[in-house]
Structures are given as C-alpha cells and as structure tokens.
Design an enzyme around this catalytic site. Sequence first.
Site, short mmCIF file in Angstrom:
data_model
loop_
_atom_site.label_atom_id
_atom_site.label_comp_id
_atom_site.label_asym_id
_atom_site.label_seq_id
_atom_site.Cartn_x
_atom_site.Cartn_y
_atom_site.Cartn_z
CG LEU A 93 -12.99 14.12 -25.38
CD1 LEU A 93 -11.56 13.77 -25.02
CD2 LEU A 93 -13.00 14.77 -26.76
CB VAL A 95 -12.25 18.67 -20.33
CG1 VAL A 95 -11.34 19.65 -19.60
CG2 VAL A 95 -11.53 18.09 -21.56
N GLY A 101 -11.94 24.58 -21.93
CA GLY A 101 -11.60 25.76 -22.73
C GLY A 101 -10.12 26.13 -22.70
N GLY A 103 -7.66 23.87 -23.84
CA GLY A 103 -6.89 23.02 -24.76
C GLY A 103 -6.76 21.57 -24.32
N GLY A 105 -9.18 19.26 -24.07
CA GLY A 105 -9.94 18.40 -25.00
C GLY A 105 -9.15 18.13 -26.27
CE1 TYR A 141 -14.67 14.17 -30.27
CE2 TYR A 141 -17.05 14.37 -30.13
CZ TYR A 141 -15.85 14.03 -29.56
OH TYR A 141 -15.81 13.55 -28.27
N GLY A 143 -14.66 20.31 -36.04
CA GLY A 143 -13.58 21.31 -36.03
C GLY A 143 -12.20 20.69 -36.18
CG PHE A 144 -10.29 18.66 -33.54
CD1 PHE A 144 -9.03 19.21 -33.31
CD2 PHE A 144 -11.29 18.92 -32.64
CE1 PHE A 144 -8.78 19.98 -32.18
CE2 PHE A 144 -11.07 19.70 -31.51
CZ PHE A 144 -9.81 20.24 -31.29
C1 LIG Z 1 -16.29 19.20 -25.22
C2 LIG Z 1 -15.02 19.18 -24.36
C3 LIG Z 1 -14.44 17.77 -24.31
C4 LIG Z 1 -13.99 20.13 -25.01
O1 LIG Z 1 -12.79 20.14 -24.23
P1 LIG Z 1 -12.07 21.52 -23.90
O2 LIG Z 1 -10.82 21.24 -23.17
O3 LIG Z 1 -13.06 22.40 -23.21
O4 LIG Z 1 -11.80 22.06 -25.38
P2 LIG Z 1 -10.47 22.77 -25.93
O5 LIG Z 1 -10.11 23.89 -25.03
O6 LIG Z 1 -9.41 21.73 -26.16
O7 LIG Z 1 -11.01 23.34 -27.29
C5 LIG Z 1 -10.56 22.86 -28.54
C6 LIG Z 1 -11.40 23.49 -29.62
O8 LIG Z 1 -12.74 23.02 -29.57
C7 LIG Z 1 -13.66 24.09 -29.44
N1 LIG Z 1 -14.72 23.65 -28.52
C8 LIG Z 1 -14.59 23.44 -27.20
N2 LIG Z 1 -15.76 22.99 -26.69
C9 LIG Z 1 -16.63 22.93 -27.73
C10 LIG Z 1 -17.98 22.52 -27.86
N3 LIG Z 1 -18.71 22.08 -26.81
N4 LIG Z 1 -18.56 22.61 -29.07
C11 LIG Z 1 -17.87 23.02 -30.14
N5 LIG Z 1 -16.57 23.39 -30.10
C12 LIG Z 1 -15.96 23.36 -28.90
C13 LIG Z 1 -12.85 25.22 -28.86
O9 LIG Z 1 -13.41 26.48 -29.22
C14 LIG Z 1 -11.50 25.01 -29.48
O10 LIG Z 1 -11.46 25.50 -30.80
P3 LIG Z 1 -10.36 26.61 -31.21
O11 LIG Z 1 -9.02 25.98 -30.92
O12 LIG Z 1 -10.63 26.82 -32.65
O13 LIG Z 1 -10.67 27.75 -30.33
C15 LIG Z 1 -15.27 19.68 -22.89
O14 LIG Z 1 -15.75 20.99 -22.93
C16 LIG Z 1 -16.23 18.81 -22.12
O15 LIG Z 1 -15.82 17.86 -21.48
N6 LIG Z 1 -17.53 19.13 -22.15
C17 LIG Z 1 -18.51 18.33 -21.43
C18 LIG Z 1 -18.57 16.91 -21.92
C19 LIG Z 1 -18.81 16.78 -23.42
O16 LIG Z 1 -19.62 17.53 -24.00
N7 LIG Z 1 -18.09 15.83 -24.04
C20 LIG Z 1 -18.21 15.51 -25.46
C21 LIG Z 1 -18.87 14.18 -25.53
S1 LIG Z 1 -19.30 13.69 -27.11
#
Ligand SMILES: CC(C)(COP(=O)(O)OP(=O)(O)OC[C@H]1O[C@@H](n2cnc3c(N)ncnc32)[C@H](O)[C@@H]1OP(=O)(O)O)[C@@H](O)C(=O)NCCC(=O)NCCS
Length: 163
Positions: A93, A95, A101, A103, A105, A141, A143-144
């Site tokens: 997964l 983004v 940041g 929404g 993800g 994760y 958090g969900f």
């Molecule tokens: C981690 C990732 C997928 C999150 O996607 P995103 O679009 O930035 O996240 P969202 O905006 O949908 O955030 C959803 C919730 O998750 C939280 N969140 C986002 N990134 C987070 C992180 N790295 N750690 C913990 N929580 C996180 C947000 O605060 C938000 O919570 P809230 O609604 O209570 O404020 C994205 O930042 C990413 O691609 N990061 C790099 C790759 C990665 O780390 N992938 C995970 C692989 S296991």
Amino acid sequence: MALQFALLDGRRHDRLGFACGIAVLDEYLRRLASQHQRDGIATTHVLTDDTQPARILGYCSLAAAQLRLDDLQPGDRKRLPAYPVPCVRLARLAVTRDVQGKGIGRLLLGHALNCALAMRANVGVRLLVVGAKDARAASFYAGFGFRSTAEAGNTLYLPLGKP
Ligand SMILES: CC(C)(COP(=O)(O)OP(=O)(O)OC[C@H]1O[C@@H](n2cnc3c(N)ncnc32)[C@H](O)[C@@H]1OP(=O)(O)O)[C@@H](O)C(=O)NCCC(=O)NCCS
C-alpha cells in the site's frame, strides 16, 4: 475531480511518475506489479483522478494468503476449525508523496477491504492481513482496527466479520 479505482494497466498508468518515498514500493510498481498481475501472484489496484487519468495517486496490491490459527489472538480463534485461516493479503500500500496525508491511504485501505469482502461472496476468506514494514506503518493499520498477531512482529489482521 472524480477519483476512481482500476486494475493497473501499464499502457494507461504512469508507473515511473509514482514516488512514495520508499524505494522498494516504487520499484515494485515499476518493475514487478504488472508481471505479478499477469502471473496470478498479486493484483495491483490504482487510484487515479479523472482530470489526470494516467497519474497514479496510490496503489495497493492484493494476494491470497493464510495465517496459522495460532497466529490469531485467542478471542478470534473461537469456533474456527484447526486449519490455516484463509486471508486476503494487503501485500503493498503506498501513496505518492505530494498527496500523502489527504485521505488517499484510507481510501485504498477501504478498497482493499471491499475487494476482500467481494471475494468472500465466492471463496472463503476470514481476514485481511498485512505485513507492516515497520512500527510506524503498523500504527497506521492499528488505527483502522487491525490487530497484531499473537506472535510479536509486524503482521496485523482485520477480521472480516459475518456477511
Ligand atoms: C502510509 C501511507 C500509505 C498513508 O497514506 P496517506 O494517504 O498518507 O494517509 P491518510 O491521509 O489516508 O491517513 C489516514 C490516517 O492514517 C494516519 N497516518 C497516515 N500516515 C501514517 C503513518 N505513516 N503512521 C501512522 N499513521 C499514519 C493519518 O494521521 C490518518 O489518521 P486520522 O484520520 O486519524 O488523521 C502513505 O503515507 C505512504 O504511502 N507512505 C509511504 C509508504 C508506506 O509507508 N506504506 C506502508 C507500507 S506497510
């Protein structure tokens, strides 16, 4: 602007323009995702916006998997047979950086869950499982509602509930 999910199509989607900040996740999309999709190893779902339909905002990859019954927390093992538990694995997964940041993800995770539920209509699937790459990803994760496996580590699972 309308967001849409689609299966990765190398002719339509710009894989090289995707950059999430984690090289292995960018490389997977560029080099392996299409091949894995062709070979039945994993499917990759991309989220795009209709104003720039080639641009990949985020992606998730899904595959079939299983967990050992002992991997589940005791309360989640109740009434399950003593066999490996069928799962959908959220294998990747990510983004792209400039829309993190916002929404996306969350939307991708919801899509993965919907795919697992749709699959469950035809094939037994009990859990959505993910191997978080580090503690920070695990907290995303958690958090969900994802739960840690009984064994310490960064594998988490989400029970799919009853249809
Ligand atoms: C981690 C990732 C997928 C999150 O996607 P995103 O679009 O930035 O996240 P969202 O905006 O949908 O955030 C959803 C919730 O998750 C939280 N969140 C986002 N990134 C987070 C992180 N790295 N750690 C913990 N929580 C996180 C947000 O605060 C938000 O919570 P809230 O609604 O209570 O404020 C994205 O930042 C990413 O691609 N990061 C790099 C790759 C990665 O780390 N992938 C995970 C692989 S296991």
